[in-house]
Design an enzyme around this catalytic site. Structure first.
Site, PDB file in Angstrom:
ATOM      1  N   LYS A 137     -32.498 -14.873 -53.735  1.00 50.33           N
ATOM      2  CA  LYS A 137     -31.405 -15.423 -54.542  1.00 50.33           C
ATOM      3  C   LYS A 137     -30.155 -14.609 -54.198  1.00 50.33           C
ATOM      4  CE  LYS A 137     -29.129 -15.250 -57.900  1.00 50.33           C
ATOM      5  NZ  LYS A 137     -27.660 -15.164 -57.745  1.00 50.33           N
ATOM      6  N   GLY A 179     -27.830  -4.270 -57.190  1.00 48.60           N
ATOM      7  CA  GLY A 179     -26.752  -4.763 -58.052  1.00 48.60           C
ATOM      8  C   GLY A 179     -26.401  -3.728 -59.098  1.00 48.60           C
ATOM      9  N   SER A 180     -25.960  -4.222 -60.237  1.00 45.48           N
ATOM     10  CA  SER A 180     -25.429  -3.318 -61.262  1.00 45.48           C
ATOM     11  C   SER A 180     -26.533  -2.828 -62.209  1.00 45.48           C
ATOM     12  CB  SER A 180     -24.351  -4.044 -62.062  1.00 45.48           C
ATOM     13  OG  SER A 180     -24.930  -5.153 -62.726  1.00 45.48           O
ATOM     14  N   THR A 186     -27.529  -5.345 -65.093  1.00 50.98           N
ATOM     15  CA  THR A 186     -28.395  -6.441 -64.628  1.00 50.98           C
ATOM     16  C   THR A 186     -29.798  -5.920 -64.324  1.00 50.98           C
ATOM     17  OG1 THR A 186     -26.484  -7.617 -63.771  1.00 50.98           O
ATOM     18  CG2 THR A 186     -28.605  -8.288 -62.910  1.00 50.98           C
ATOM     19  N   ALA A 187     -29.901  -4.704 -63.798  1.00 49.81           N
ATOM     20  CA  ALA A 187     -31.229  -4.125 -63.529  1.00 49.81           C
ATOM     21  C   ALA A 187     -32.034  -4.009 -64.821  1.00 49.81           C
ATOM     22  CB  ALA A 187     -31.081  -2.755 -62.878  1.00 49.81           C
ATOM     23  N   GLU A 234     -31.867  -0.840 -56.366  1.00 48.67           N
ATOM     24  CA  GLU A 234     -30.805  -0.016 -55.767  1.00 48.67           C
ATOM     25  C   GLU A 234     -29.541  -0.369 -56.507  1.00 48.67           C
ATOM     26  OE1 GLU A 234     -27.631   0.936 -54.044  1.00 48.67           O
ATOM     27  OE2 GLU A 234     -28.208  -0.469 -52.449  1.00 48.67           O
ATOM     28  N   CYS A 271     -21.477   0.484 -52.959  1.00 49.71           N
ATOM     29  CA  CYS A 271     -22.174   1.258 -53.989  1.00 49.71           C
ATOM     30  C   CYS A 271     -22.239   2.735 -53.640  1.00 49.71           C
ATOM     31  CB  CYS A 271     -23.560   0.692 -54.224  1.00 49.71           C
ATOM     32  SG  CYS A 271     -24.547   0.586 -52.734  1.00 49.71           S
ATOM     33  N   GLU A 305     -18.475   3.265 -62.815  1.00 47.66           N
ATOM     34  CA  GLU A 305     -18.330   2.717 -61.466  1.00 47.66           C
ATOM     35  C   GLU A 305     -17.281   1.603 -61.491  1.00 47.66           C
ATOM     36  OE1 GLU A 305     -21.581   0.416 -59.745  1.00 47.66           O
ATOM     37  OE2 GLU A 305     -21.218   1.422 -57.844  1.00 47.66           O
TER      38      GLU A 305
HETATM   39  P1  ADP Z   1     -22.025  -7.938 -60.390  1.00 48.05           P
HETATM   40  O1  ADP Z   1     -21.854  -7.746 -61.861  1.00 48.05           O
HETATM   41  O2  ADP Z   1     -21.272  -6.962 -59.609  1.00 48.05           O
HETATM   42  O3  ADP Z   1     -21.836  -9.340 -59.902  1.00 48.05           O
HETATM   43  P2  ADP Z   1     -24.870  -8.111 -60.680  1.00 48.05           P
HETATM   44  O4  ADP Z   1     -25.778  -6.956 -60.711  1.00 48.05           O
HETATM   45  O5  ADP Z   1     -24.687  -8.854 -61.955  1.00 48.05           O
HETATM   46  O6  ADP Z   1     -23.525  -7.564 -60.084  1.00 48.05           O
HETATM   47  O7  ADP Z   1     -25.318  -9.173 -59.572  1.00 48.05           O
HETATM   48  C1  ADP Z   1     -26.152  -8.893 -58.490  1.00 48.05           C
HETATM   49  C2  ADP Z   1     -27.128 -10.030 -58.342  1.00 48.05           C
HETATM   50  O8  ADP Z   1     -27.903 -10.134 -59.520  1.00 48.05           O
HETATM   51  C3  ADP Z   1     -26.508 -11.404 -58.135  1.00 48.05           C
HETATM   52  O9  ADP Z   1     -27.269 -12.122 -57.186  1.00 48.05           O
HETATM   53  C4  ADP Z   1     -26.638 -12.036 -59.487  1.00 48.05           C
HETATM   54  O10 ADP Z   1     -26.674 -13.448 -59.448  1.00 48.05           O
HETATM   55  C5  ADP Z   1     -27.960 -11.485 -59.936  1.00 48.05           C
HETATM   56  N1  ADP Z   1     -28.200 -11.547 -61.378  1.00 48.05           N
HETATM   57  C6  ADP Z   1     -27.292 -11.429 -62.371  1.00 48.05           C
HETATM   58  N2  ADP Z   1     -27.893 -11.548 -63.572  1.00 48.05           N
HETATM   59  C7  ADP Z   1     -29.216 -11.736 -63.344  1.00 48.05           C
HETATM   60  C8  ADP Z   1     -30.367 -11.929 -64.161  1.00 48.05           C
HETATM   61  N3  ADP Z   1     -30.297 -11.945 -65.483  1.00 48.05           N
HETATM   62  N4  ADP Z   1     -31.562 -12.093 -63.562  1.00 48.05           N
HETATM   63  C9  ADP Z   1     -31.673 -12.064 -62.217  1.00 48.05           C
HETATM   64  N5  ADP Z   1     -30.630 -11.902 -61.397  1.00 48.05           N
HETATM   65  C10 ADP Z   1     -29.413 -11.729 -61.934  1.00 48.05           C
END
Ligand code: ADP
Length: 487
Positions: free
Chosen positions: A180, A233-234, A237-238, A255, A288, A386
């Site tokens: 994704k 990612g962030s 979200t992790a 990561e 990052c 960050e």
């Molecule tokens: P940013 O806030 O910088 O866009 P994210 O960590 O939110 O960084 O995004 C990194 C990835 O995580 C993207 O592919 C985003 O679509 C995905 N993402 C965001 N929210 C979710 C979630 N609840 N479950 C799974 N993937 C997610």
């Protein structure tokens, strides 16, 4: 329309599931960060496509895992070749989609994408081994079995590069994959899917679901039929993904972000230090690993700051397709506003912004000036959170102990850069730093055999070399007795 034309190449805007292109009834608009131009309407995945993709990957798993590392490797090496043949196209698409420098994509990033695939294919074929351990005549044999369906969730700052760090080892390990990509940068992942088909990778082994994290990502990560989640990612979200994975106890590799220190010691080569510090604006600060907290010994702070200013003033901001450009646009209006918010709040707090600090008025759009905050108040937002933009902080220290306390004094531990002219001194410092990767008198170089990941809130686990296979595979220990044999 199921295709868009980007830089002369046809890019499919639909999902790639079970080797087929599948459109969603809903779409979202993708624009280029360079000039806001319309790129296309992208399929906006829902639970339906997420479930279909996992089902396709599950169906493809038995045959792919049974193929073994050598046969899989042959297909993956063909895929790496196809990436190499398409470097220019991939570079152009990525630059239009995420606004990073075209020259970097051409020279460094896309060749590295090919290497990510080739390296892990060859590693699985030739290098992946542990010694067999002997215990009272019993042999412990370690092997790596394919684990199932790996869900890979990737960010927008280095889309195909970061995706293939995961795709390479996951496929080489014998897992099947659902990728994704980030919603703001779906295009190279889609183009790459066509290359997997061309390489002869069987249908369903590699799938791409397009759309939003909260909609499609959430369904993928909570799916009971998956065996691994790898996410870049962030931190917030992790946490959401960790919760989603918890019900099925799906192993996660994360990561995440950083607020890495770049330490300049009194014995440092100041030209090198300034060069490395200015490099932290790379990718418009959307890295990052970036060493966004420059910590300088007070005795050399003025001399260093002068050299830094000199170099930073030469940075050219502009169109990322122009080979003269050093800093392109930010990825998206939402992210641009986020960066501006950090800087505006720092201003309101009275922080000393000695360079930049605002959108680039001449260029307009998503261009934000490279910014430097001098001596920010310890603990303030600008020096602890960050920003993920072209915003660096500069602070001074008196002693090594103070430098280390400052360097380690955040919730992150992704990377650190140490600039020192003395090996013993540098060693004493690196021994005490908490970080997944430390660069001494350099930045960004990494061998794919080495582990990569973050300490503290910067990540969970390590990928690279054997570490990738330890994650994507089911590691097995078969203990063979010396007794009971009839032959
Ligand atoms: P940013 O806030 O910088 O866009 P994210 O960590 O939110 O960084 O995004 C990194 C990835 O995580 C993207 O592919 C985003 O679509 C995905 N993402 C965001 N929210 C979710 C979630 N609840 N479950 C799974 N993937 C997610």
């Amino acid at each position: 329309m199921s295709f868009i034309e980007v830089a002369g190449a046809k890019v499919d805007t639909r999902h790639f599931i079970g080797g087929q292109r599948i459109a969603s009834s809903q779409t979202y608009t993708n624009t280029s960060p360079i000039d806001g131009s319309f790129l296309g309407e992208i399929s906006r995945g829902s639970a339906v496509e997420a479930n279909e993709a996992v089902a396709a990957a599950k169906r493809a798993f038995p045959a792919w895992s049974a193929l073994g590392p050598v046969k899989r490797g042959e297909l993956l090496l063909r895929l790496a070749e196809l990436v190499e043949e398409n470097i220019e196209t991939l570079a152009q698409i990525e630059t239009m989609d995420n606004g990073s420098l075209l020259r970097s994509h051409r020279r460094g990033v896309m060749p590295r994408v090919a290497l990510n695939i080739r390296f892990f294919a060859e590693w699985a074929m030739n290098e992946l081994k542990h010694e067999a351990f002997e215990t009272r005549g019993h042999t412990n044999n370690i092997s790596w079995d394919p684990s199932g369906v790996a869900v890979l969730i990737t960010p927008w700052n280095a889309p195909l590069m970061l995706a293939t760090w995961k795709i390479g080892p996951a496929l080489a390990a014998g897992d099947t994959v659902v990728l994704k990509p980030a919603e703001w940068t779906p295009l190279t992942a889609s183009f790459f899917a066509d290359l997997t088909k061309q390489a002869g990778i069987p249908d369903g082994v590699f799938n791409v679901v397009l759309g939003f994290g909260r909609e499609v990502g959430a369904v993928l990560t909570s799916h009971p039929d998956i065996s691994r989640i790898s996410f870049t990612g962030s931190v917030p979200t992790a946490k959401v993904i960790a919760h989603a994975a918890a019900d099925n106890l799906t192993p996660c590799s994360f990561e995440l972000g950083g607020k890495s220190p770049l330490l300049v010691f009194e014995d440092a080569d100041l030209e090198l230090a300034a060069e490395l510090a200015v490099e932290q604006y790379d990718n418009a600060g959307q890295v990052c690993l970036s060493g966004t907290r420059i910590l300088v010994h007070e005795n050399i702070a003025d001399a260093f700051a002068e050299k830094f200013r000199e170099r930073a003033s030469k940075l050219k901001q502009g169109d990322p397709r122009d080979p003269e450009t050093d800093i392109g646009p930010q990825i998206h209006q939402v992210h641009f506003d986020r960066i501006k918010g950090f800087v505006d709040r720092a201003k309101a707090e009275g922080q000393d912004i000695v360079m930049g600090g605002q959108p680039n008025a001449e260029l307009g759009g998503l261009f934000f000036e490279p910014t430097l905050v001098k001596n920010p108040t310890p603990g303030s937002e600008i020096v602890t959170a960050e920003v993920f933009g072209p915003v660096l902080c500069m602070q001074t220290f008196k002693t090594d102990a103070e430098a280390l306390e400052m360097a380690n004094g955040t919730e992150f531990g992704l990377a650190a850069v140490v600039v020192s002219g003395n090996r013993d001194h540098a060693k004493r410092i690196t021994d005490e730093l908490v970080a997944g990767t430390i660069w001494v008198n350099c930045f960004f170089v990494r061998d794919l055999r080495a582990p990569f990941g973050g300490s503290k809130k910067s990540g969970v686990g390590r990928e690279g070399g054997n570490w990738s296979f330890d994650f994507y595979a089911d590691v097995k220990n078969t203990v063979v007795s010396p007794n009971g044999w009839k032959e």
